[in-house]
Design an enzyme around this catalytic site. Structure first.
Site, mmCIF file in Angstrom:
data_model
loop_
_atom_site.group_PDB
_atom_site.id
_atom_site.type_symbol
_atom_site.label_atom_id
_atom_site.label_comp_id
_atom_site.label_asym_id
_atom_site.label_seq_id
_atom_site.Cartn_x
_atom_site.Cartn_y
_atom_site.Cartn_z
ATOM 1 N N CYS A 1 42.790 46.810 35.927
ATOM 2 C CA CYS A 1 43.550 46.560 37.143
ATOM 3 C C CYS A 1 43.901 47.920 37.753
ATOM 4 O O CYS A 1 44.526 48.756 37.086
ATOM 5 C CB CYS A 1 44.833 45.808 36.764
ATOM 6 N N CYS B 1 40.104 46.997 43.809
ATOM 7 C CA CYS B 1 40.896 45.987 43.089
ATOM 8 C C CYS B 1 39.884 45.130 42.345
ATOM 9 O O CYS B 1 38.869 44.719 42.929
ATOM 10 C CB CYS B 1 41.702 45.143 44.076
HETATM 11 N N1 DGL Z 1 43.285 43.149 40.059
HETATM 12 C C1 DGL Z 1 44.314 44.017 40.447
HETATM 13 C C2 DGL Z 1 43.834 45.408 40.834
HETATM 14 O O1 DGL Z 1 42.780 45.816 40.433
HETATM 15 C C3 DGL Z 1 45.456 43.643 41.266
HETATM 16 C C4 DGL Z 1 45.813 42.485 41.979
HETATM 17 C C5 DGL Z 1 47.320 42.272 42.102
HETATM 18 O O2 DGL Z 1 47.894 41.850 41.108
HETATM 19 O O3 DGL Z 1 47.854 42.509 43.181
HETATM 20 O O4 DGL Z 1 44.520 46.117 41.530
#
Ligand code: DGL
Length: 251
Positions: free
Chosen positions: A75, A181
């Site tokens: 993430c 993301c």
């Molecule tokens: N998948 C996450 C990232 O790579 C984030 C999404 C979130 O929780 O806002 O930033």
């Protein structure tokens, strides 16, 4: 005590990190992976930093209680908020993610690079430093609400979201899109359809997998047996685990 045959913890705020997990299992097929989606507290990217740090600490505690030998923060948002703090506190390897702006800059042909990420990722010092270094031609585009469309598999809405987002840009002048993301990686097929073929679509997943392999090798932690994946969520398991399984099959 975690050792070479202990699992590798992988986590995200939800199902986005499953795109990373797919890459990790391909790169390291003899490892056992424990994936945790913090769906109960998602999204991370539009919440205050302190709150997200608290959630990440909770996830880390859970993973450590399962005796993981390393953790991949799958993430970008959680990495920006917490990776440096966690590395200062813990001895185990912690691999994070960052938007693939460097490879985009290296392949830029004088056009624009659109960087899609959560508002928090784009605001925090980690991305700001990257932008200072490799940001020529780059335009950060915060995408609040987009991860939720992946979580709910609302792909028609996601297509409209992206089409509107790109309205202000001439696709002929865009060299690359950076998926900053891990949720957005599941929107690649839509992006491929709505963008002209010359536009590169880059994510950080392969780089993260290579980095994990490097660090495990350095620390003599590579496994030569195993190959399992365990999926967990802090949210509603009956809804989310089947979704994670189907995304992993596609990742
Ligand atoms: N998948 C996450 C990232 O790579 C984030 C999404 C979130 O929780 O806002 O930033």
């Amino acid at each position: 005590m975690a050792g070479r045959y202990s699992p590798i913890g992988v986590f995200d705020s939800g199902v986005g990190g499953i795109s990373v997990l797919g890459e990790l299992t391909r790169t390291l097929p003899r490892e056992d992976f424990l994936y945790f989606g913090d769906n109960l507290h998602a999204p991370y990217g539009t919440k205050p930093e302190e709150e997200v740090l608290g959630y990440v600490r909770g996830v880390m505690e859970h993973l450590l209680s399962r005796d993981v030998k390393a953790v991949v923060i799958a993430c970008n948002t959680a990495t920006s908020v917490a990776a440096a703090t966690l590395r200062a506190e813990l001895a185990l390897p912690i691999i994070g993610m960052e938007p693939a702006l460097k490879p985009a800059a290296e392949q830029r042909k004088g056009g624009q690079i659109l960087v899609l990420a959560t508002p928090m990722t784009l605001r925090l010092p980690k991305f700001q430093a990257l932008y200072q270094r490799y940001g020529e031609g780059a335009i950060p585009l915060p995408c609040p609400g987009l991860m939720e469309l992946v979580e709910t598999q609302a792909f028609d809405q996601a297509r409209r979201y992206l089409q509107e987002l790109f309205l202000a840009y001439d696709p002929a002048r865009v060299d690359a899109i950076v998926l900053g993301c891990t949720h957005y990686v599941f929107l690649r097929p839509i992006l491929r359809e709505i963008l002209p073929p010359h536009v590169l679509i880059l994510d950080g997943n392969a780089g993260t997998a290579r980095q994990l392999a490097r660090v495990l090798k350095q620390r003599d932690l590579l496994s030569d047996q195993g190959g399992s994946v365990t999926l967990e969520t802090s949210g509603d398991s009956s809804l989310i685990l089947p979704l994670m399984e189907s995304l992993l099959a596609r990742a």
